[in-house]
Write a protein that holds these residues in place. Sequence first.
Motif, PDB file in Angstrom:
ATOM      1  N   GLU A 120      42.184  31.304  61.429  1.00 29.24           N
ATOM      2  CA  GLU A 120      42.082  29.874  61.129  1.00 29.24           C
ATOM      3  C   GLU A 120      43.100  29.016  61.417  1.00 29.24           C
ATOM      4  O   GLU A 120      42.829  28.058  62.137  1.00 29.24           O
ATOM      5  N   THR A 121      44.111  29.696  61.293  1.00 27.47           N
ATOM      6  CA  THR A 121      45.420  28.759  61.738  1.00 27.47           C
ATOM      7  C   THR A 121      45.546  28.726  63.389  1.00 27.47           C
ATOM      8  O   THR A 121      45.673  27.398  63.614  1.00 27.47           O
ATOM      9  N   ASN A 122      45.201  29.629  63.897  1.00 26.89           N
ATOM     10  CA  ASN A 122      45.405  29.606  65.394  1.00 26.89           C
ATOM     11  C   ASN A 122      44.302  28.509  65.925  1.00 26.89           C
ATOM     12  O   ASN A 122      44.524  27.724  66.827  1.00 26.89           O
ATOM     13  N   THR A 123      43.083  28.616  65.383  1.00 33.19           N
ATOM     14  CA  THR A 123      41.988  27.933  65.890  1.00 33.19           C
ATOM     15  C   THR A 123      42.242  26.174  65.450  1.00 33.19           C
ATOM     16  O   THR A 123      42.149  25.328  66.465  1.00 33.19           O
ATOM     17  N   MET A 124      43.041  26.029  64.422  1.00 32.00           N
ATOM     18  CA  MET A 124      43.522  24.793  64.079  1.00 32.00           C
ATOM     19  C   MET A 124      44.467  24.095  65.028  1.00 32.00           C
ATOM     20  O   MET A 124      44.294  23.216  65.612  1.00 32.00           O
ATOM     21  N   ARG A 126      45.137  25.216  68.015  1.00 25.23           N
ATOM     22  CA  ARG A 126      44.562  24.956  69.409  1.00 25.23           C
ATOM     23  C   ARG A 126      43.995  23.669  69.392  1.00 25.23           C
ATOM     24  O   ARG A 126      43.710  22.871  70.424  1.00 25.23           O
ATOM     25  N   SER A 127      43.266  23.095  68.343  1.00 22.72           N
ATOM     26  CA  SER A 127      42.608  22.167  68.490  1.00 22.72           C
ATOM     27  C   SER A 127      43.470  20.702  68.424  1.00 22.72           C
ATOM     28  O   SER A 127      43.098  19.818  68.977  1.00 22.72           O
ATOM     29  N   ARG A 128      44.779  21.161  68.096  1.00 26.07           N
ATOM     30  CA  ARG A 128      45.836  20.031  68.133  1.00 26.07           C
ATOM     31  C   ARG A 128      46.638  20.098  69.415  1.00 26.07           C
ATOM     32  O   ARG A 128      47.213  19.229  69.718  1.00 26.07           O
ATOM     33  N   SER A 129      46.665  21.065  70.240  1.00 28.10           N
ATOM     34  CA  SER A 129      47.755  21.383  71.329  1.00 28.10           C
ATOM     35  C   SER A 129      46.917  22.528  72.496  1.00 28.10           C
ATOM     36  O   SER A 129      46.418  23.478  72.000  1.00 28.10           O
ATOM     37  N   SER A 130      47.318  21.994  73.559  1.00 29.53           N
ATOM     38  CA  SER A 130      46.847  22.840  74.806  1.00 29.53           C
ATOM     39  C   SER A 130      47.758  23.898  74.876  1.00 29.53           C
ATOM     40  O   SER A 130      47.348  24.953  75.594  1.00 29.53           O
ATOM     41  N   LYS A 134      44.470  30.995  73.058  1.00 24.80           N
ATOM     42  CA  LYS A 134      43.428  31.461  72.364  1.00 24.80           C
ATOM     43  C   LYS A 134      43.388  32.845  71.700  1.00 24.80           C
ATOM     44  O   LYS A 134      43.202  33.247  70.585  1.00 24.80           O
TER      45      LYS A 134
END
Length: 189
Positions: A120-124, A126-130, A134
Motif C-alpha cells: 500500500e505504501t509503495n503504491t502511494m 509511486r503515485s507521487r514520484s517516478s 514498482k
Amino acid sequence: MNDVRSGGLTRRGLLQAFAATTITAAPTFANAAGFLRGGGDIRRIKMYSARTGERLDMIYWVDGDYIADAVNEINFFMRDWRNNKVKGIDLRTIDIMAASHNLLDADEPYLLISGYRSPETNTMLRSRSSGVAKNSRHLRGEAADLRLNSRSVNQMAKAAAACRAGGVGRYSGSNFVHMDCGPVRSWGS
C-alpha cells in the motif's frame, strides 16, 4: 516475521568490509560461513527514525550467530511506519548496512528514511514520484534508505559499494543512500 534470510552475499565484499573494520580482534568462527571470516566476533547496527522518534543500538550477531531477539527488534524498527506493518529484513541487508557504517568509522547512528514498505505504501509513493520502483526491494525487506549527517552521500555510497554485496543508489538531491542485498549494481549521482 519469518521472512529473514541469510547467505548469498559476495564473499570477497563482506570479507573486505568486515576485515577493514575494527570491531574486535581474534574471532573464532567454528559455526560461521566462510565469507564471514575476519569479520570480528560481534556486529552492531545503530539507527534512529525521525518519523517515529525511536532509536536502536543493537548487537545482532555474536560469534557467528544471529541473535533472534535482536533481529526481531531490527525488523520492528525498520517496519513500514505509515501502517506499522512488519516484515523480516533480509540479514544480508543488515550486514551491508553494518559493514558500510564500520567502513565509514562513524559514531553517529544512521537516520532510517525507509526500510520495509508495504504494498500500500509503495503504491502511494509511486503515485507521487517516478523514482519509486514498482517491484522495489523495500517490499521484500531487502533494502534501506539511509542518511548520515556526518558523511556525504558519496562517502556513504562508496562504503556500501566497497562491500560488493548488493545495490547502491545515490540520491544526492534528497541526501540519502539506498542499500540493498540484490545484484551488485549502482545508480544515481
